[in-house]
Design a protein around this motif. Structure first.
Motif, mmCIF file in Angstrom:
data_model
loop_
_atom_site.group_PDB
_atom_site.id
_atom_site.type_symbol
_atom_site.label_atom_id
_atom_site.label_comp_id
_atom_site.label_asym_id
_atom_site.label_seq_id
_atom_site.Cartn_x
_atom_site.Cartn_y
_atom_site.Cartn_z
ATOM 1 N N VAL A 181 0.823 -1.204 0.000
ATOM 2 C CA VAL A 181 0.000 0.000 0.000
ATOM 3 C C VAL A 181 0.863 1.262 0.000
ATOM 4 C CG1 VAL A 181 -1.751 1.310 1.269
ATOM 5 C CG2 VAL A 181 -1.869 -1.198 1.161
ATOM 6 N N SER A 182 1.923 1.282 0.803
ATOM 7 C CA SER A 182 2.812 2.442 0.852
ATOM 8 C C SER A 182 4.145 2.021 1.434
ATOM 9 C CB SER A 182 2.205 3.577 1.696
ATOM 10 O OG SER A 182 2.012 3.152 3.034
ATOM 11 N N LEU A 183 5.164 2.824 1.162
ATOM 12 C CA LEU A 183 6.485 2.573 1.732
ATOM 13 C C LEU A 183 6.564 3.135 3.139
ATOM 14 C CD1 LEU A 183 8.756 3.444 -1.332
ATOM 15 C CD2 LEU A 183 8.122 1.162 -0.515
ATOM 16 N N LEU A 184 7.270 2.432 4.003
ATOM 17 C CA LEU A 184 7.530 2.916 5.358
ATOM 18 C C LEU A 184 8.891 3.592 5.366
ATOM 19 C CD1 LEU A 184 6.440 -0.271 7.367
ATOM 20 C CD2 LEU A 184 5.052 1.753 6.852
ATOM 21 N N THR A 185 9.008 4.724 6.045
ATOM 22 C CA THR A 185 10.275 5.440 6.119
ATOM 23 C C THR A 185 10.539 5.869 7.556
ATOM 24 O OG1 THR A 185 9.190 7.549 5.613
ATOM 25 C CG2 THR A 185 10.083 6.303 3.751
ATOM 26 N N ASP A 186 11.814 6.103 7.852
ATOM 27 C CA ASP A 186 12.159 6.635 9.168
ATOM 28 C C ASP A 186 12.218 8.170 9.099
ATOM 29 O OD1 ASP A 186 14.550 7.239 7.909
ATOM 30 O OD2 ASP A 186 15.686 5.638 8.873
ATOM 31 N N ASP A 187 12.641 8.794 10.177
ATOM 32 C CA ASP A 187 12.664 10.263 10.241
ATOM 33 C C ASP A 187 13.617 10.884 9.227
ATOM 34 O OD1 ASP A 187 10.809 10.210 12.258
ATOM 35 O OD2 ASP A 187 12.285 10.306 13.881
ATOM 36 N N ALA A 188 14.624 10.117 8.811
ATOM 37 C CA ALA A 188 15.583 10.626 7.832
ATOM 38 C C ALA A 188 15.139 10.387 6.399
ATOM 39 C CB ALA A 188 16.951 9.981 8.070
ATOM 40 N N GLY A 189 13.977 9.751 6.226
ATOM 41 C CA GLY A 189 13.485 9.481 4.886
ATOM 42 C C GLY A 189 13.939 8.159 4.308
ATOM 43 N N ARG A 190 14.682 7.374 5.080
ATOM 44 C CA ARG A 190 15.160 6.073 4.598
ATOM 45 C C ARG A 190 14.014 5.062 4.597
ATOM 46 N NH1 ARG A 190 16.779 1.435 7.058
ATOM 47 N NH2 ARG A 190 18.290 0.153 5.928
ATOM 48 N N VAL A 191 13.911 4.311 3.508
ATOM 49 C CA VAL A 191 12.867 3.288 3.402
ATOM 50 C C VAL A 191 13.184 2.143 4.357
ATOM 51 C CG1 VAL A 191 11.764 1.590 1.889
ATOM 52 C CG2 VAL A 191 12.314 3.881 1.027
ATOM 53 N N THR A 192 12.210 1.804 5.183
ATOM 54 C CA THR A 192 12.414 0.757 6.193
ATOM 55 C C THR A 192 11.467 -0.418 6.040
ATOM 56 O OG1 THR A 192 10.895 1.887 7.719
ATOM 57 C CG2 THR A 192 13.254 2.440 7.870
#
Length: 298
Positions: A181-192
């Motif tokens: 459904v969507s990509l998960l990212t951390d606060d720095a914008g890195r895909v997790t």
């Protein structure tokens, strides 16, 4: 994030040929892999299922062909493969796209064509010669043409079945009816990881890397209008084949902020006949190609 908190080392979104190849490559490198397929197991594989299976590759003689297909001396005596050189492949790519093909990507495609199919064969994918539709019998020999002397055993359905069986045997976790459904990212914008939906329930899957191999956005009317323009010829809606209708999440929500207008051109469309075993497919997704109706009328 530590590895013990990850659901997988690599998540591959999609389950067609590109996705399965990425999953197998990651698995061979020692990664724990999850492959997400929005479709049911019966409809798996996306548009890979609808291909006829012909494989365009550079070959400079019989030795290159027999690196993919086991042929007896008697069989070889009835076949004239000729050659399909790198120069011919480049010429065809630029001619068919009216010189709009990306030079760097085209170079990768051409120079890695034979090694890529050889890698797939080592994985367990079976090939056969394509004299049924890419050869004429001349003076008792099948003379091949068009650089398509080899095809996948069983066409698109055979390819998908073989790749999924190989993935399962290698321990890849294939999750059907599970859409990204969507990509998960951390606060720095890195895909997790990836937010997924399975039978109405949404969950988060965490991974060290995510591979998007889920096709284009031909089933997303809003994105077609936004990135190709309302007056673009590809905007005209058609009935899509089943392999494309699961792509509504592919680029529509997984990647929320594409940075540039996509340069799809009508002249770069691929039009291919849909084989008789797919009576439900009237027209394939527009930018992928057009399938003929059952009577094989365009």
């Amino acid at each position: 994030m530590s590895n013990d908190k990850l659901d997988a080392d690599v998540i591959v979104v999609g389950a067609g040929n590109a996705a399965a190849s990425a999953a197998l490559a990651a698995r061979d490198a020692g990664a724990r892999v999850i492959m997400l397929e929005a479709a049911t197991i019966e409809e798996r594989g996306g548009n890979s299922t609808y291909t006829a299976g012909a494989t365009r590759l550079v070959y400079n003689g019989v030795e290159d062909v027999t690196s993919l297909v086991d042929l007896s001396e008697a069989e070889l005596a009835t076949m004239d493969f000729g050659t399909y050189t790198e120069e011919q492949y480049f010429d065809d790519m630029y001619r068919m796209t009216r010189y709009r093909t990306d030079p760097e990507l085209c170079d990768i495609l051409v120079h890695n064509s034979l090694p890529t199919w050889q890698w797939l064969r080592k994985q367990g994918v079976k090939f056969q010669t394509s004299q049924g539709r890419q050869a004429f019998k001349v003076d008792g020999k099948f003379k091949f043409w068009g650089g398509l002397c080899v095809e996948i055993w069983g066409g698109g359905p055979g390819l998908v079945d073989m790749e999924h069986d190989i993935c399962q045997k290698k321990g890849i976790d294939i999750r059907y009816e599970t859409a990204g459904v969507s990509l998960l990212t951390d606060d720095a914008g890195r895909v997790t990881g990836v937010k997924v939906r399975h039978k109405g329930r949404t969950t988060d899957l965490r991974a060290g890397a995510v591979v998007l191999a889920c096709g284009g956005f031909e089933s997303n009317a809003e994105m077609r209008a936004r990135y190709m323009g309302a007056r673009h010829p590809l905007q005209h809606r058609r009935r899509h084949q089943d392999g494309a209708r699961y792509r509504r999440y592919a680029l529509g929500t997984l990647v929320e902020r594409p940075r540039r207008r996509l340069g799809l051109q009508r002249t770069a469309l691929r039009r291919s006949l849909c084989r008789r075993q797919f009576p439900e497919a009237l027209l394939s997704a527009r930018h992928y190609g057009q399938c003929a109706r059952r009577a094989f009328r365009r």
